[in-house]
Write a protein that holds these residues in place. Structure first.
Motif, PDB file in Angstrom:
ATOM      1  N   ALA A 212      -8.739   0.649   7.951  1.00 52.90           N
ATOM      2  CA  ALA A 212      -9.192   1.033   6.611  1.00 52.90           C
ATOM      3  C   ALA A 212     -10.656   1.474   6.645  1.00 52.90           C
ATOM      4  O   ALA A 212     -11.041   2.447   5.981  1.00 52.90           O
TER       5      ALA A 212
ATOM      6  N   ALA B  24       0.831  -1.206   0.000  1.00 53.25           N
ATOM      7  CA  ALA B  24       0.000   0.000   0.000  1.00 53.25           C
ATOM      8  C   ALA B  24       0.862   1.251   0.000  1.00 53.25           C
ATOM      9  O   ALA B  24       0.480   2.283  -0.576  1.00 53.25           O
TER      10      ALA B  24
ATOM     11  N   VAL C  42       1.280   2.248   5.883  1.00 53.40           N
ATOM     12  CA  VAL C  42       0.184   1.475   6.476  1.00 53.40           C
ATOM     13  C   VAL C  42       0.262   1.531   7.999  1.00 53.40           C
ATOM     14  O   VAL C  42      -0.754   1.675   8.687  1.00 53.40           O
TER      15      VAL C  42
ATOM     16  N   ALA D 283      -6.378  -2.900  -0.300  1.00 54.27           N
ATOM     17  CA  ALA D 283      -5.070  -2.242  -0.397  1.00 54.27           C
ATOM     18  C   ALA D 283      -5.060  -0.977  -1.255  1.00 54.27           C
ATOM     19  O   ALA D 283      -4.439   0.023  -0.864  1.00 54.27           O
ATOM     20  N   PRO D 284      -5.705  -0.939  -2.437  1.00 47.46           N
ATOM     21  CA  PRO D 284      -5.690   0.307  -3.213  1.00 47.46           C
ATOM     22  C   PRO D 284      -6.311   1.485  -2.463  1.00 47.46           C
ATOM     23  O   PRO D 284      -5.818   2.623  -2.566  1.00 47.46           O
TER      24      PRO D 284
ATOM     25  N   VAL E 204      -6.421   1.805   0.832  1.00 50.47           N
ATOM     26  CA  VAL E 204      -5.493   2.161   1.907  1.00 50.47           C
ATOM     27  C   VAL E 204      -4.363   3.028   1.365  1.00 50.47           C
ATOM     28  O   VAL E 204      -3.994   4.042   1.969  1.00 50.47           O
ATOM     29  N   GLY E 205      -3.810   2.645   0.205  1.00 49.82           N
ATOM     30  CA  GLY E 205      -2.717   3.418  -0.380  1.00 49.82           C
ATOM     31  C   GLY E 205      -3.152   4.823  -0.751  1.00 49.82           C
ATOM     32  O   GLY E 205      -2.453   5.813  -0.445  1.00 49.82           O
TER      33      GLY E 205
ATOM     34  N   SER F  72      -0.143  -0.757  -9.361  1.00 50.69           N
ATOM     35  CA  SER F  72      -1.209  -1.760  -9.282  1.00 50.69           C
ATOM     36  C   SER F  72      -0.726  -3.093  -9.843  1.00 50.69           C
ATOM     37  O   SER F  72      -1.392  -4.124  -9.691  1.00 50.69           O
TER      38      SER F  72
ATOM     39  N   ALA G  34       0.692   4.079  -2.637  1.00 52.39           N
ATOM     40  CA  ALA G  34       0.447   5.441  -2.148  1.00 52.39           C
ATOM     41  C   ALA G  34       1.323   6.459  -2.864  1.00 52.39           C
ATOM     42  O   ALA G  34       0.864   7.550  -3.205  1.00 52.39           O
TER      43      ALA G  34
ATOM     44  N   TYR H  40      -5.697  -5.101   9.305  1.00 52.30           N
ATOM     45  CA  TYR H  40      -5.667  -4.331   8.061  1.00 52.30           C
ATOM     46  C   TYR H  40      -7.014  -3.674   7.782  1.00 52.30           C
ATOM     47  O   TYR H  40      -7.083  -2.554   7.293  1.00 52.30           O
TER      48      TYR H  40
ATOM     49  N   TYR I 251      -6.452  -7.751  -0.471  1.00 52.02           N
ATOM     50  CA  TYR I 251      -5.965  -7.102  -1.689  1.00 52.02           C
ATOM     51  C   TYR I 251      -6.970  -6.144  -2.311  1.00 52.02           C
ATOM     52  O   TYR I 251      -6.583  -5.218  -3.009  1.00 52.02           O
TER      53      TYR I 251
ATOM     54  N   ASN J 135      -0.601   5.150   9.145  1.00 47.22           N
ATOM     55  CA  ASN J 135      -1.903   5.676   8.719  1.00 47.22           C
ATOM     56  C   ASN J 135      -2.888   5.873   9.876  1.00 47.22           C
ATOM     57  O   ASN J 135      -3.546   6.913   9.960  1.00 47.22           O
TER      58      ASN J 135
END
Length: 607
Positions: A193, A63, A399, A295-296, A298-299, A74, A67, A189, A292, A402
């Motif tokens: 988020a 992430a 991460v 993750a996008p 979160v980033g 990706s 970010a 995780y 997964y 955050n």
């Protein structure tokens, strides 16, 4: 209760759980140590496989890479998940049907060669040691922040923990420990988020929040992020800026590298039946997708929060998203403001740092390596800015930091600490088991001491794991990149060496031992040479011979992407050498066909 105390509680409780499981599930035989006595159910094996594979790179670093790069990174998501489809369809069921303990054992038997088996061991060791360095890097990063120790001290603490539960439990103990670690890491995780998605977009699901609307501005979240980063001279977040060729090759390297990872493959040796191997891969993909797909989001939200935090502490009156000022926070606020405590906490680790280059008492954040837009250029001139004053923001902290940046409750931060360690330690244990199995079962039992007793082989496996932990920790003190970058190199090495030989071993009856040997050597040597030319770090006295930039790469192919080229070299050399030498023995051809074609299939179909 202080944050440090909360961190100790969550980390300590998770450690006690892992060690307790290892004691309860202690391996008493080589079958339990190498393959958990082939008694793991597909669902549980899928969960353990997900934890085994979702490492520090997935939890901590991926992430962060997304970010700071956006769309172009990706590739990590596409490559790593796509690899499981290949693994489920092309390798897992056939290797389980073969019924051995290790990948080199399959290579040695299929290609009727002790030399091929030993080369397989060498390839496995190179891949696994490179991979485990990334995990130890993640362990050091996590410990350094949450237990307030140095990164090196954190590495040694993590190594000691892995030594206890991995050496004691073997595959049996590691399997049940990884199930617990999966639960810890997915909860750790997901909870922050969800909190952050609610803060920024009002959506409880981060996946929807990524494509939702930024509540404060009323602008789509990704459009808002694009505006923020481009105003500061950074490339657009959603745009494609890198080489398309390199992007494709990198994605392929991650995909076939995933399918060729020894520590993942051996997980499919633990299920009772061949059909369970394919089911395990399907369940693993489901459990992996739970992280997964988040993750996008979160980033993206981590990147936005970092920039918005700098603006929120500004003493210049600028608002987030303004094109008339770079984010700036006063040194006084950094040193005193409670909402900026996260900056002080992470500075201690050396993974975040700032410098007031123009002496104005403010820390300005913008991209000083690109041509700025007109508005930002005016600000640079008016305020006599001397460059980006927040130059050190390690990808691996995003991460973990955050929740602190978003001012989430202390218990959430404690859970994230435990989750980061669970991700790193679960994969480290799987890798170390693959290493110890290769040394004890393939080198010692299979070559040096064929008559060794089961008790002594088990002892040799535990000693090999202990030595591997020591080596990995020492190398982890000076890694060649961020956790995910180091891991990506390991995927390239697996793609160029293990995956081709397994594919040819299963689906071709013509590839012989000479082809397999020279193919593996050509694939991994070419990839290693390419990596060390640009990364140095290992054999070349810690220095790279060529500058690691796109302008210097051969045809624009990065070191992490070269595994795909190495795989093609492996396939080509194996094919050419095999066709120039004698065909494999009849019994080997029959072995290959028995692995791939169920008994009675021809009669049932009238053939």
């Amino acid at each position: 209760m202080s944050q440090f105390t909360l961190n100790l509680i969550f980390i300590g409780a998770s450690f006690a759980l892992y060690i307790g499981i290892a004691i309860w599930a202690r391996a008493g035989s080589t079958a339990e140590f190498y393959a958990a006595n082939r008694g793991v159910s597909p669902v549980m094996n899928g969960m353990a496989t997900a934890a085994d594979w979702m490492s520090a790179a997935s939890f901590i670093s991926m992430a962060g890479l997304i970010a700071f790069t956006g769309y172009d990174n990706s590739t990590y998501l596409m490559g790593w998940t796509g690899g499981y489809v290949l693994l489920a369809l092309l390798l897992a069921p056939y290797l389980r049907k073969f019924g051995k303990f290790t990948v080199p054992e399959f290579i040695g038997d299929r290609f009727y060669s002790q030399t091929a088996r030993i080369i397989g061991v060498v390839c496995l060791l190179i891949i696994s040691i490179t991979y485990v360095i990334g995990q130890m890097t993640g362990v050091g990063v996590t410990f350094s922040r949450y237990l307030e120790v140095s990164t090196s001290t954190g590495l040694w603490i993590g190594a000691a923990l892995v030594f206890v539960y991995a050496v004691l439990g073997g595959m049996k103990g590691i399997t049940y420990t990884q199930v617990a670690q999966y639960v810890v890491l997915i909860v750790a995780y997901t909870i922050p988020a969800v909190f952050i998605a609610l803060q920024l977009t009002g959506n409880v699901l981060p996946q929807l929040g990524l494509f939702g609307t930024h509540e404060e501005s009323g602008v789509k979240m990704l459009a808002k992020l694009d505006q923020v980063v481009t105003d500061l001279g950074f490339k657009s977040y959603t745009g494609h800026h890198n080489s398309t060729l390199d992007m494709v090759l990198f994605t392929l390297a991650l995909m076939i590298g995933t399918a060729g990872l020894p520590h993942v493959i051996i997980r499919f040796f633990t299920v009772p039946k061949v059909s369970d191997a394919r089911s395990s891969a399907g369940w693993a993909l489901v459990f992996i997708a739970l992280l997964y797909t988040v993750a996008p989001a979160v980033g993206a939200m981590a990147r936005f929060n970092l920039t918005a935090t700098m603006w929120s502490g500004a003493s210049t009156g600028a608002e987030a998203g303004s094109t008339f000022s770079a984010p700036a926070v006063s040194l006084e606020r950094i040193e005193t403001a409670p909402e900026l405590a996260w900056m002080r906490n992470w500075q201690v680790t050396g993974l975040l740092n700032w410098e007031d280059k123009n002496g104005d008492g403010l820390i300005q954040y913008y991209n000083d390596k690109a041509e700025p837009g007109e508005a930002l250029a005016t600000v640079i001139a008016d305020q006599n800015l001397q460059g980006n004053e927040l130059p050190v923001v390690n990808n691996d902290i995003m991460v973990l930091a955050n929740p602190e940046i978003a001012n989430l409750p202390g218990w959430v931060i404690g859970i994230v600490a435990a989750g980061g360690l669970a991700a790193a330690l679960s994969t480290a244990a799987g890798l170390l088991l693959a290493i110890s199995g290769a040394v004890s079962h393939d080198l010692i039992k299979g070559w040096l001491a064929p008559n060794i007793s089961e008790k002594n082989e088990l002892m040799a496996a535990r000693i090999a794991m202990g030595v591997s932990i020591l080596v990995a920790t020492l190398l982890g003190l000076n890694p060649p990149g961020f956790a995910a970058q180091t891991v990506a190199l390991a995927f390239g090495l697996a793609a160029s060496s293990i995956f081709p030989v397994l594919m040819m071993g299963i689906f071709s009856t013509r590839i012989n031992r000479q082809g397999a040997i020279w193919g593996m050597l050509a694939g991994i040597i070419s990839t290693l040479v390419y990596i060390f030319l640009y990364k140095g770090w290992f054999f070349i006295a810690g220095t790279n011979m060529l500058e690691d930039t796109a302008a210097n790469w051969l045809f624009g192919i990065s070191p992490a992407s070269f595994g795909t080229i190495g795989a093609l070299i492996n396939f080509a050399v194996a094919y050419l050498v095999s066709n120039a030498t004698e065909e494999p023995p009849v019994e080997v051809v029959e072995l290959v066909e028995s692995i791939r074609i169920p008994r009675g299939a021809g009669a049932a179909n009238g053939h």
